[in-house]
Enzyme design. Structure first.
Site, short mmCIF file in Angstrom:
data_model
loop_
_atom_site.label_atom_id
_atom_site.label_comp_id
_atom_site.label_asym_id
_atom_site.label_seq_id
_atom_site.Cartn_x
_atom_site.Cartn_y
_atom_site.Cartn_z
CB CYS A 1 -0.99 -0.03 1.17
SG CYS A 1 -2.34 1.15 0.97
CD GLU B 1 -2.23 -6.43 4.45
OE1 GLU B 1 -2.61 -5.29 4.78
OE2 GLU B 1 -1.60 -6.65 3.39
CG HIS C 1 -4.10 -3.70 2.09
ND1 HIS C 1 -3.24 -3.28 3.07
CD2 HIS C 1 -4.72 -2.59 1.61
CE1 HIS C 1 -3.33 -1.96 3.20
NE2 HIS C 1 -4.21 -1.51 2.33
#
Length: 208
Positions: free
Chosen positions: A85, A192, A190
């Site tokens: 990001c 994750e 992202h």
């Protein structure tokens, strides 16, 4: 092998830590720190980033010697680094969020506000969107084109050299959502928060 997630007070990075720990299991040591000596000696670095370009750059600069240590790690020692990001956006020379702010300058380019075409596109660009794979990137091994990833951003990274772009996403225009330049990797989305595909990208980075 050791992987260090740089903790420089740039917002909540618990999901990054949890995802890397889940993928790494016991085979890789994951450390979360801003300790310069630990960063210097680690094998790979993850640079997360939440908030504005300006606030993240200021947070990096507020830790004495951190930027120099990262420069040495990435530029001099050519060790792998993954920016996520705003962590990716900071690769740029300059960002225009809040005020004009100097970036790390690892991948020449700028970070500008996404053109929302007079309100036709909502900002921030938030939620799931498909990615278009532009080139074979090591972190996209076994990732299919048009896979969905999770985004939250209002600004986009525009690199000078288009050959560093490894994936784009379509939102108002073709937005760069991943870059690869030698040992430097970055995702605007992202991983994750991108479910199994995101964990696969994390696994690919760990296995570089």
């Amino acid at each position: 092998m050791n992987i260090t997630i740089v903790d420089y007070n740039s917002g909540n990075i618990s999901s990054v830590i949890n995802s890397f720990s889940e993928v790494a299991k016991d085979k890789v040591n994951i450390e979360v720190t801003s300790d310069l000596n630990k960063i210097k000696s680690t094998d790979k670095v993850v640079l997360p980033g939440q908030g504005s370009f300006k606030s993240c750059v200021e947070a990096l600069n507020s830790i004495n010697g951190l930027v120099d240590t990262l420069n040495e790690f990435v530029i001099s020692n050519k060790k792998p680094l993954l920016g996520i990001c705003v962590g990716l956006q900071m690769f740029a020379d300059i960002g225009y969020e809040e005020t004009e702010t100097k970036g790390l300058g690892w991948v020449p380019g700028k970070v500008s506000k996404i053109d929302n075409q007079d309100g036709k596109y909502k900002l921030p660009h938030i939620g799931w969107n498909q990615i278009n794979l532009i080139k074979d990137s090591k972190i996209f091994k076994d990732i299919k084109n048009n896979s969905h990833m999770y985004f939250v951003h209002s600004y986009e990274f525009i690199p000078e050299d288009k050959s560093v772009i490894s994936a784009t996403t379509d939102y108002s225009s073709n937005i760069v959502c991943s870059v690869e330049k030698e040992n430097i990797f970055g995702t605007q989305f992202h991983p994750e928060k991108s479910d199994k595909m995101g964990l696969k990208i994390i696994n690919n980075f760990i296995n570089l």
